[in-house]
Motif scaffolding. Structure first.
Motif, mmCIF file in Angstrom:
data_model
loop_
_atom_site.group_PDB
_atom_site.id
_atom_site.type_symbol
_atom_site.label_atom_id
_atom_site.label_comp_id
_atom_site.label_asym_id
_atom_site.label_seq_id
_atom_site.Cartn_x
_atom_site.Cartn_y
_atom_site.Cartn_z
ATOM 1 N N GLY A 251 0.714 -1.252 -0.093
ATOM 2 C CA GLY A 251 -0.718 -0.296 0.311
ATOM 3 C C GLY A 251 0.406 1.281 -0.407
ATOM 4 O O GLY A 251 0.735 2.189 0.521
ATOM 5 N N CYS A 252 2.127 1.031 -0.290
ATOM 6 C CA CYS A 252 2.937 2.175 0.397
ATOM 7 C C CYS A 252 2.600 3.301 -1.076
ATOM 8 O O CYS A 252 2.121 3.265 -2.527
ATOM 9 C CB CYS A 252 4.330 1.788 -1.474
ATOM 10 S SG CYS A 252 5.336 3.343 -0.468
ATOM 11 N N LEU A 253 2.443 4.745 -0.742
ATOM 12 C CA LEU A 253 1.731 5.152 -1.811
ATOM 13 C C LEU A 253 3.331 6.928 -2.830
ATOM 14 O O LEU A 253 2.925 7.174 -3.555
ATOM 15 C CB LEU A 253 1.221 6.289 -0.707
ATOM 16 C CG LEU A 253 0.241 6.382 -0.151
ATOM 17 C CD1 LEU A 253 -1.306 7.612 0.861
ATOM 18 C CD2 LEU A 253 -0.735 5.348 -1.169
ATOM 19 N N HIS A 254 3.951 6.117 -2.419
ATOM 20 C CA HIS A 254 5.835 6.827 -3.289
ATOM 21 C C HIS A 254 5.550 7.831 -3.357
ATOM 22 O O HIS A 254 6.111 8.303 -3.368
ATOM 23 C CB HIS A 254 5.337 6.195 -4.909
ATOM 24 C CG HIS A 254 4.376 5.023 -4.998
ATOM 25 N ND1 HIS A 254 5.141 3.560 -4.831
ATOM 26 C CD2 HIS A 254 2.995 4.186 -5.646
ATOM 27 C CE1 HIS A 254 4.954 2.204 -4.716
ATOM 28 N NE2 HIS A 254 3.237 3.014 -5.343
ATOM 29 N N VAL A 255 5.818 8.635 -2.085
ATOM 30 C CA VAL A 255 5.717 9.844 -1.564
ATOM 31 C C VAL A 255 6.914 10.253 0.420
ATOM 32 O O VAL A 255 7.846 10.044 -0.612
ATOM 33 C CB VAL A 255 4.653 10.395 -1.374
ATOM 34 C CG1 VAL A 255 4.875 12.110 -0.953
ATOM 35 C CG2 VAL A 255 3.356 10.917 -2.373
ATOM 36 N N ASN A 256 6.507 9.334 0.782
ATOM 37 C CA ASN A 256 7.299 9.839 2.071
ATOM 38 C C ASN A 256 7.894 8.225 2.542
ATOM 39 O O ASN A 256 8.884 8.184 3.208
ATOM 40 C CB ASN A 256 6.460 10.501 2.993
ATOM 41 C CG ASN A 256 6.047 11.857 2.596
ATOM 42 O OD1 ASN A 256 6.638 12.672 2.412
ATOM 43 N ND2 ASN A 256 4.954 12.403 3.019
ATOM 44 N N GLU A 257 7.262 7.417 2.090
ATOM 45 C CA GLU A 257 7.649 6.365 3.019
ATOM 46 C C GLU A 257 8.638 5.845 2.254
ATOM 47 O O GLU A 257 9.942 5.873 1.235
ATOM 48 C CB GLU A 257 6.605 4.845 2.366
ATOM 49 C CG GLU A 257 5.249 4.741 2.225
ATOM 50 C CD GLU A 257 4.278 5.641 1.138
ATOM 51 O OE1 GLU A 257 3.820 5.835 1.139
ATOM 52 O OE2 GLU A 257 5.284 6.643 0.464
ATOM 53 N N VAL A 262 8.995 2.835 -6.317
ATOM 54 C CA VAL A 262 8.926 3.162 -7.309
ATOM 55 C C VAL A 262 9.896 4.800 -6.851
ATOM 56 O O VAL A 262 10.581 5.307 -8.728
ATOM 57 C CB VAL A 262 7.000 4.304 -7.604
ATOM 58 C CG1 VAL A 262 7.301 5.676 -8.413
ATOM 59 C CG2 VAL A 262 6.934 2.802 -6.930
ATOM 60 N N LYS A 263 10.041 5.129 -5.509
ATOM 61 C CA LYS A 263 10.503 7.053 -5.780
ATOM 62 C C LYS A 263 12.311 6.497 -6.338
ATOM 63 O O LYS A 263 12.859 7.065 -6.666
ATOM 64 C CB LYS A 263 11.088 6.812 -4.306
ATOM 65 C CG LYS A 263 9.834 7.410 -3.330
ATOM 66 C CD LYS A 263 9.177 9.052 -4.904
ATOM 67 C CE LYS A 263 10.474 9.716 -4.069
ATOM 68 N NZ LYS A 263 9.934 10.626 -2.317
ATOM 69 N N THR A 264 12.757 4.685 -6.361
ATOM 70 C CA THR A 264 14.527 4.939 -6.195
ATOM 71 C C THR A 264 13.886 4.614 -8.383
ATOM 72 O O THR A 264 15.205 5.421 -8.733
ATOM 73 C CB THR A 264 15.110 3.197 -6.059
ATOM 74 O OG1 THR A 264 14.762 3.512 -4.686
ATOM 75 C CG2 THR A 264 16.070 3.094 -6.456
ATOM 76 N N TYR A 276 5.013 11.686 -12.618
ATOM 77 C CA TYR A 276 5.416 12.156 -11.093
ATOM 78 C C TYR A 276 4.458 12.570 -10.422
ATOM 79 O O TYR A 276 3.723 12.072 -9.443
ATOM 80 C CB TYR A 276 6.893 11.115 -10.792
ATOM 81 C CG TYR A 276 6.436 11.336 -9.101
ATOM 82 C CD1 TYR A 276 6.405 10.273 -8.305
ATOM 83 C CD2 TYR A 276 7.341 12.436 -8.270
ATOM 84 C CE1 TYR A 276 6.103 10.312 -7.433
ATOM 85 C CE2 TYR A 276 7.168 11.988 -6.889
ATOM 86 C CZ TYR A 276 6.912 10.854 -6.742
ATOM 87 O OH TYR A 276 6.776 10.689 -5.315
ATOM 88 N N ASN A 277 5.043 14.248 -11.309
ATOM 89 C CA ASN A 277 4.708 15.143 -10.218
ATOM 90 C C ASN A 277 3.266 15.280 -10.452
ATOM 91 O O ASN A 277 2.476 15.698 -9.466
ATOM 92 C CB ASN A 277 5.206 16.794 -11.010
ATOM 93 C CG ASN A 277 6.935 17.128 -10.763
ATOM 94 O OD1 ASN A 277 7.083 16.005 -9.865
ATOM 95 N ND2 ASN A 277 7.205 17.557 -11.651
ATOM 96 N N HIS A 278 2.647 15.030 -11.669
ATOM 97 C CA HIS A 278 1.260 14.552 -11.700
ATOM 98 C C HIS A 278 0.788 14.079 -10.916
ATOM 99 O O HIS A 278 -1.060 13.597 -9.926
ATOM 100 C CB HIS A 278 0.367 14.831 -13.596
ATOM 101 C CG HIS A 278 1.218 15.831 -14.094
ATOM 102 N ND1 HIS A 278 0.986 15.241 -15.694
ATOM 103 C CD2 HIS A 278 1.678 16.487 -13.729
ATOM 104 C CE1 HIS A 278 1.641 16.522 -16.194
ATOM 105 N NE2 HIS A 278 1.946 17.421 -15.034
ATOM 106 N N TYR A 279 0.818 12.726 -10.731
ATOM 107 C CA TYR A 279 1.070 11.984 -9.626
ATOM 108 C C TYR A 279 0.771 12.567 -7.669
ATOM 109 O O TYR A 279 -0.696 12.357 -7.394
ATOM 110 C CB TYR A 279 1.276 10.539 -9.743
ATOM 111 C CG TYR A 279 1.365 9.887 -8.363
ATOM 112 C CD1 TYR A 279 0.542 8.776 -7.980
ATOM 113 C CD2 TYR A 279 2.272 10.137 -7.144
ATOM 114 C CE1 TYR A 279 -0.288 8.227 -7.175
ATOM 115 C CE2 TYR A 279 2.351 8.833 -6.602
ATOM 116 C CZ TYR A 279 1.059 7.984 -5.994
ATOM 117 O OH TYR A 279 0.954 7.536 -4.626
ATOM 118 N N VAL A 280 1.932 13.040 -7.625
ATOM 119 C CA VAL A 280 1.337 14.072 -6.573
ATOM 120 C C VAL A 280 0.469 15.034 -6.128
ATOM 121 O O VAL A 280 -0.223 14.687 -5.245
ATOM 122 C CB VAL A 280 2.805 14.854 -6.259
ATOM 123 C CG1 VAL A 280 3.109 15.406 -4.713
ATOM 124 C CG2 VAL A 280 4.512 13.293 -6.694
#
Length: 293
Positions: A251-257, A262-264, A276-280
């Motif tokens: 359930g990672c949201l790929h922002v602060n976790e 995905v962030k890598t 990615y900016n649009h996703y955020v």
């Protein structure tokens, strides 16, 4: 009892087509009690003594549906955007792609008016088109000329139910007029002040084009995510899906976790920073909606 498909909905009437023609029908009152609304594209059972006074009695199961525009059982969404007049909006394209992905509909992208760009601008937009191809979407670039758009798109329409959507004022009605001149659909001018066209399409209708059906739908100006969860949003970005199993947290949201795959991948340049900016941004909208409620 007869069977058919709703091909138009207008002023409380549903126009059902089968091999015997088109029947003007109303919906049964029980649909309102069950909170069901017949949609253009629905396969239905109906009762009719003539072509003007019928009643839709049964809605068959849908393979997919959209709320805005209200339509069901669509094979593909052709998202029509212009390079100029109005200017191309990558954020609106991604917003539409999220809704199409969430509805289980295939998407292709048509970017018109490429001949209005400088060579540098054209190269930049072509590179962006390649990014979407790499994600698995079909992408077509065309000029301002409708004939070229038709030639580029016609092969994709054969044997399918297609939905045209995208920016207002990009020429969707002009394109449909060229595909079926007898339609004489109203075409709106592009507002110089707002940078978008007037909404000229007032209802949804399935129109036969060669061996396929094409939906003429109202232009989009805004789409919210009120019925979508944060995790569902992340699943609507195809480039995330190949990495999510490697994220530390389910359930990672790929922002602060921490230890987010995905962030890598983003930091390694394997995921578009723009997407990615649009996703955020979309994620923030969903979270703000939840806080309001």
């Amino acid at each position: 009892m007869a069977e058919g498909r709703i091909v138009k909905a207008l002023s409380g009437f549903y126009y059902v087509k089968n091999e015997s023609g088109i029947f003007q029908c109303r919906g049964r009152g029980v649909f309102r009690k069950q909170k069901l609304t017949p949609l253009v594209g629905d396969y239905v059972e109906f009762a009719a003594d003539n072509h003007k006074e019928g009643y839709v009695t049964v809605l068959k199961e849908r393979k997919n549906e959209l709320k805005r525009p209200p339509i069901s059982n669509v094979d593909q969404a052709i998202l029509v955007f212009s390079a100029r007049e109005p200017d191309f909006s990558a954020q609106l394209l991604d917003r539409l792609l999220v809704h199409v992905e969430a509805s289980g509909i295939d998407a292709m992208i048509c970017i018109s008016k490429m001949d209005l760009l400088t060579e540098e601008e054209r190269k930049s937009l072509e590179d962006m088109g390649q990014m979407y191809r790499d994600l698995g979407y079909e992408v077509v670039h065309t000029s301002v000329y409708v004939d070229e758009m038709i030639q580029s798109l016609r092969p994709y329409l054969e044997g399918k139910v297609s939905l045209f959507a995208g920016q207002s004022g990009v020429g969707k009605s002009s394109l449909l007029n060229a595909l079926r001149p007898e339609l004489d659909l109203q075409v709106g001018d592009v507002s110089k002040h707002l940078g978008r066209g007037k909404h000229t399409t007032r209802h949804v209708e399935l129109i036969p084009v060669n061996s396929g059906l094409v939906a003429d739908t109202p232009g989009f100006s805004a789409l919210d995510f009120e019925n979508m969860t944060e995790v569902e949003l992340s699943h609507c970005f195809p480039e995330f899906l190949m990495y999510v199993d490697d994220c530390k947290f389910r359930g990672c949201l790929h922002v602060n976790e921490p230890k987010c795959a995905v962030k890598t991948a983003l930091e390694a340049g394997e995921i578009s920073q723009l997407r990615y900016n649009h996703y955020v941004r979309f994620l923030s909208e969903i979270q703000n909606q939840k806080r309001r409620y």
